[in-house]
Write a protein that holds these residues in place. Structure first.
Motif, PDB file in Angstrom:
ATOM      1  N   PHE A 272       0.834  -1.198   0.000  1.00  0.00           N
ATOM      2  CA  PHE A 272       0.000   0.000   0.000  1.00  0.00           C
ATOM      3  C   PHE A 272       0.875   1.257   0.000  1.00  0.00           C
ATOM      4  O   PHE A 272       2.059   1.219   0.349  1.00  0.00           O
ATOM      5  CB  PHE A 272      -0.945   0.010   1.220  1.00  0.00           C
ATOM      6  CG  PHE A 272      -0.237  -0.053   2.549  1.00  0.00           C
ATOM      7  CD1 PHE A 272       0.210   1.104   3.188  1.00  0.00           C
ATOM      8  CD2 PHE A 272      -0.027  -1.276   3.179  1.00  0.00           C
ATOM      9  CE1 PHE A 272       0.857   1.047   4.412  1.00  0.00           C
ATOM     10  CE2 PHE A 272       0.624  -1.340   4.407  1.00  0.00           C
ATOM     11  CZ  PHE A 272       1.063  -0.175   5.025  1.00  0.00           C
ATOM     12  N   TRP A 273       0.250   2.374  -0.405  1.00  0.00           N
ATOM     13  CA  TRP A 273       0.896   3.687  -0.367  1.00  0.00           C
ATOM     14  C   TRP A 273       0.618   4.334   0.983  1.00  0.00           C
ATOM     15  O   TRP A 273      -0.479   4.214   1.524  1.00  0.00           O
ATOM     16  CB  TRP A 273       0.355   4.593  -1.473  1.00  0.00           C
ATOM     17  CG  TRP A 273       0.845   4.247  -2.843  1.00  0.00           C
ATOM     18  CD1 TRP A 273       0.416   3.214  -3.633  1.00  0.00           C
ATOM     19  CD2 TRP A 273       1.848   4.925  -3.587  1.00  0.00           C
ATOM     20  NE1 TRP A 273       1.088   3.217  -4.822  1.00  0.00           N
ATOM     21  CE2 TRP A 273       1.985   4.272  -4.827  1.00  0.00           C
ATOM     22  CE3 TRP A 273       2.649   6.040  -3.335  1.00  0.00           C
ATOM     23  CZ2 TRP A 273       2.883   4.676  -5.800  1.00  0.00           C
ATOM     24  CZ3 TRP A 273       3.539   6.450  -4.303  1.00  0.00           C
ATOM     25  CH2 TRP A 273       3.660   5.772  -5.516  1.00  0.00           C
ATOM     26  N   VAL A 274       1.604   5.034   1.526  1.00  0.00           N
ATOM     27  CA  VAL A 274       1.410   5.780   2.761  1.00  0.00           C
ATOM     28  C   VAL A 274       1.446   7.266   2.437  1.00  0.00           C
ATOM     29  O   VAL A 274       2.288   7.729   1.644  1.00  0.00           O
ATOM     30  CB  VAL A 274       2.478   5.412   3.818  1.00  0.00           C
ATOM     31  CG1 VAL A 274       3.876   5.747   3.342  1.00  0.00           C
ATOM     32  CG2 VAL A 274       2.196   6.134   5.134  1.00  0.00           C
ATOM     33  N   VAL A 275       0.488   8.009   3.008  1.00  0.00           N
ATOM     34  CA  VAL A 275       0.340   9.438   2.742  1.00  0.00           C
ATOM     35  C   VAL A 275       0.635  10.201   4.037  1.00  0.00           C
ATOM     36  O   VAL A 275       0.061   9.894   5.091  1.00  0.00           O
ATOM     37  CB  VAL A 275      -1.084   9.779   2.248  1.00  0.00           C
ATOM     38  CG1 VAL A 275      -1.225  11.282   1.991  1.00  0.00           C
ATOM     39  CG2 VAL A 275      -1.408   8.984   1.000  1.00  0.00           C
ATOM     40  N   GLY A 276       1.529  11.184   3.963  1.00  0.00           N
ATOM     41  CA  GLY A 276       1.861  11.981   5.133  1.00  0.00           C
ATOM     42  C   GLY A 276       1.783  13.465   4.817  1.00  0.00           C
ATOM     43  O   GLY A 276       2.398  13.930   3.860  1.00  0.00           O
TER      44      GLY A 276
END
Length: 541
Positions: A272-276
Motif C-alpha cells: 500500500f501507499w502511505v500518505v503523510g
C-alpha cells in the motif's frame, strides 16, 4: 507685602512654595503694580505648581494673566506623577534590599535559595533570547513587570466591554466510528473512502497530522476521483485522538506497527501507499523505516522534519526557524525542554471547548492563498468537524506526546531510509564501467518511489525543510509548487488532487473488474436436469 519683599526680612507664600521645588520658570516683573500683584495672588491662591509655574502667569508688557491650557496642565500632572512614582519605586527597592540583608543565612532563606537555584538552572536556557549586554536579573524583572502590567490592562479592558460575541462551543458528535482491535488489546478507529477492498487497484493509508483526526485524509478529495483511479483510501485516529485508545508508551516504531496491524486487519494483502501531510509525515517516515516491505510508495505533502535534527546545517536551521512566529518557536522549545507546560497552552486554545482559528491555535504564519482558503465555508465546516473529533477525549497527553515525538530523537535518520548502493565490482575495468554507465542508480533500504510536494509560499513547513529532506534522500522526487502555501494545494483542490493521482498512478484505469463467481452446485444440478430430459426424450422415441 511690597515692603516685606523690598526689605528682604520675609518671603511671600509664592516664594516659599517656589523654594520647595526646582526652578519653576516664574519671573516677576519689577514694574508690576502692587494692587495687580495682590489681585493675581488672590486669584492663584488654589493653583498648582508645574514646570512652567502657576495656572495664571503674568505676562510682562501686557499686564494680563495668561491661563495655562488644559493640555499643559495634564502634561505637568502626568510628569509630576511619574516622577513621584519613580522616586517611590527607588525607595521601595532600597527598603527591600535593606530588609533582605542577612536573610540568606536563615533557615527559610537557605531552603528558598536551594529551590531558586534549581529553578534558575532549568530556566537558564531562556537567557539565550536576551541581549548580550543586559543583566538577566534586571532584564527579567522588567519583562515580568511589563507582562503583569499588560495583564492588568487587558483585564480592565475586557471588563469594560459590554457587547462581546460569545465564542461558539465545540460540538462533539456521538461516537460511531468503525474500530478494530490490535494485538495489544487497544482499539483503533478508522474510516474508508473510495472503491471497495476487492476492487481496489491501489490502497492508500493516511496517518493524520497534529490537531486532526481520521476525518482528514486528503481533505476534499472526491469519491468520483478515487473511483476513477481505483483507489481505496484508509484513514485512522492516532492513539488518544478521536475514538482510538491511547498508547501507554508510544513512539515512531509503535506508530509503524499500528499501521501494519491496521492494514492486515482490513484485508490489505498487497503493498500500500502511505500518505503523510505536515506533522503526519513523521509517521510516514516511520513506516518507510520499519515496514518498508509492505509499502508500494510514499506521498508526502509539506512534510515536517525534526527541527532539532543533527543533520541540519546552520543555513537550513536559520531559514527554518526564521519563518516561524515567536509563539510557535516557544512551543517547540517547551516540547523539547519542559513538555509539561504545554498542557496549559493547549487548555487555553483547542482544549478550551470553543471554536477558534487554526492560525491562532497553532501559531501559524499563513500566506494570502491559505488565508483565503480559511474563509471558505466548506473548509470551515471541515476544520470544525476535524478538530472536534481530534479533541473528543479532552486529554492533553496525546497532543503532548505528538509534540514531543516531533522534536525528539526519532530513532533513525532520513539519510538511512534510502542509500545509494556502493559499486561491488573489483578492478580498474569495473570501476571505469561504473563511471560511464548510464544505468539508473540502485538504492538500498526502501526501493519504492517517494514523492514530495512543497508549496514555495509555505511558512508553516518552510521549503528549506523539504530541501533538507531531499538532500538526505536524493532518490526522492520533489514537486515544487510556486505560489502555493501550506493548505492551498493539498486541501479542497480538485485539479491538484488529479495531478497528484496522475503523478502517483499514471493513467486512470478504474477499479479492478471482478468476475462473478458461479455456484458449482447449481451448475451440477442444471447439467443433471439436462441429461435427464435428454434421456427421457430418447426413450420416448
Amino acid at each position: 507685602m511690597a515692603s516685606a519683599r523690598g526689605g528682604g526680612g520675609g518671603m511671600t507664600w509664592q516664594d516659599e512654595l517656589a523654594s520647595l521645588v526646582e526652578d519653576t520658570g516664574i519671573r516677576y516683573g519689577a514694574g508690576v503694580p502692587a494692587a495687580d500683584e495682590e489681585e493675581r495672588d488672590a486669584r492663584d491662591l488654589g493653583g498648582r505648581v508645574f514646570e512652567k509655574g502657576y495656572y495664571g502667569v503674568y505676562e510682562e508688557g501686557t499686564g494680563a494673566v495668561a491661563e495655562e491650557s488644559l493640555k499643559e496642565q495634564l502634561t505637568g500632572f502626568v510628569m509630576a506623577t511619574g516622577e513621584m512614582l519613580r522616586e517611590l519605586g527607588h525607595g521601595c527597592w532600597d527598603i527591600a534590599q535593606q530588609s533582605l540583608e542577612g536573610v540568606e543565612e536563615t533557615y527559610v532563606g537557605k531552603k528558598v535559595k536551594g529551590h531558586w537555584t534549581v529553578a534558575s538552572q532549568r530556566l537558564e536556557f531562556l537567557n539565550e533570547y536576551l541581549p548580550e549586554d543586559r543583566d538577566p536579573v534586571h532584564a527579567w524583572s522588567v519583562i515580568i513587570g511589563v507582562f503583569l502590567l499588560a495583564l492588568l490592562v487587558l483585564s480592565v479592558n475586557s471588563g469594560n466591554e459590554t457587547s462581546v460575541e460569545l465564542p461558539r462551543k465545540l460540538y462533539i458528535s456521538p461516537p460511531g466510528a468503525s474500530r478494530i482491535q490490535l494485538l495489544d488489546g487497544r482499539y483503533v478507529a478508522y474510516q474508508e473512502k473510495g472503491v471497495p477492498a476487492e476492487s481496489a487497484r491501489f490502497c492508500m493509508i493516511a496517518p493524520h497530522s497534529f490537531l486532526s483526526s481520521r476525518f482528514a485524509g486528503i481533505p476534499g478529495v472526491k469519491e468520483s476521483l478515487l473511483e476513477e483511479f481505483g483507489v481505496r483510501l484508509v484513514t485512522y485516529d492516532l492513539p488518544g485522538f478521536g475514538e482510538s485508545d491511547p498508547h501507554l508508551s508510544r513512539n515512531l516504531n509503535s506508530s509503524a506497527m499500528d499501521m501494519l496491524h491496521l492494514a492486515n486487519a482490513l484485508g490489505v494483502t498487497d503493498k500500500f501507499w502511505v500518505v503523510g501531510y505536515s506533522g503526519g509525515a513523521m509517521h510516514a517516515w516511520a513506516a518507510v523505516r520499519y515496514i518498508p516491505d509492505r509499502l508500494a510508495g510514499v506521498a508526502l505533502f509539506a512534510p515536517m522534519a525534526n527541527p532539532y535534527d543533527s543533520s541540519l546545517n546552520k543555513e537550513e536551521i536559520h531559514k527554518i526557524w526564521d519563518k516561524w512566529t515567536m509563539k510557535r518557536k516557544l512551543m517547540f522549545v517547551l516540547a523539547r525542554r519542559i513538555p509539561s507546560l504545554l498542557s496549559y497552552f493547549y487548555h487555553k486554545s483547542f482544549l478550551s471547548g470553543e471554536y477558534g482559528q487554526p492560525e491562532k491555535w497553532l501559531s501559524l504564519s499563513l500566506g494570502k492563498k491559505d488565508k483565503s482558503l480559511l474563509e471558505e465555508p466548506t473548509f470551515r465546516e471541515f476544520w470544525e468537524k476535524d478538530v472536534s473529533e481530534s479533541v473528543r477525549q479532552g486529554n492533553p497527553k496525546p497532543f503532548i506526546e505528538e509534540a514531543v515525538l516531533q522534536v525528539s530523537n526519532w530513532g533513525f535518520s532520513l539519510a538511512d531510509l534510502q542509500v545509494q548502493r556502493q559499486h561491488q565490482g573489483k578492478g580498474l575495468l569495473s570501476w571505469l564501467k561504473s563511471l560511464y554507465s548510464q544505468a539508473e542508480h540502485e538504492w538500498a533500504g526502501f526501493p519504492g518511489p517517494i514523492h514530495i510536494w512543497q508549496g514555495m509560499d509555505d511558512n508553516v513547513v518552510p521549503p528549506s525543510m523539504t530541501d533538507f529532506a531531499r538532500r538526505m534522500i536524493p532518490g526522492a522526487t520533489l514537486h515544487r509548487l510556486l505560489g502555493e502555501g501550506h493548505l492551498s494545494y493539498f486541501c479542497f483542490c480538485d485539479d491538484c488532487h488529479r495531478q497528484i493521482f496522475s503523478a502517483l498512478f499514471g493513467t486512470p484505469q478504474g477499479p479492478l473488474m471482478i468476475e462473478p463467481e458461479v455456484d458449482q452446485s447449481l451448475t451440477e444440478e442444471y447439467i443433471d436436469e439436462e441429461e435427464t430430459t435428454l434421456h427421457n426424450s430418447t426413450e420416448q422415441e
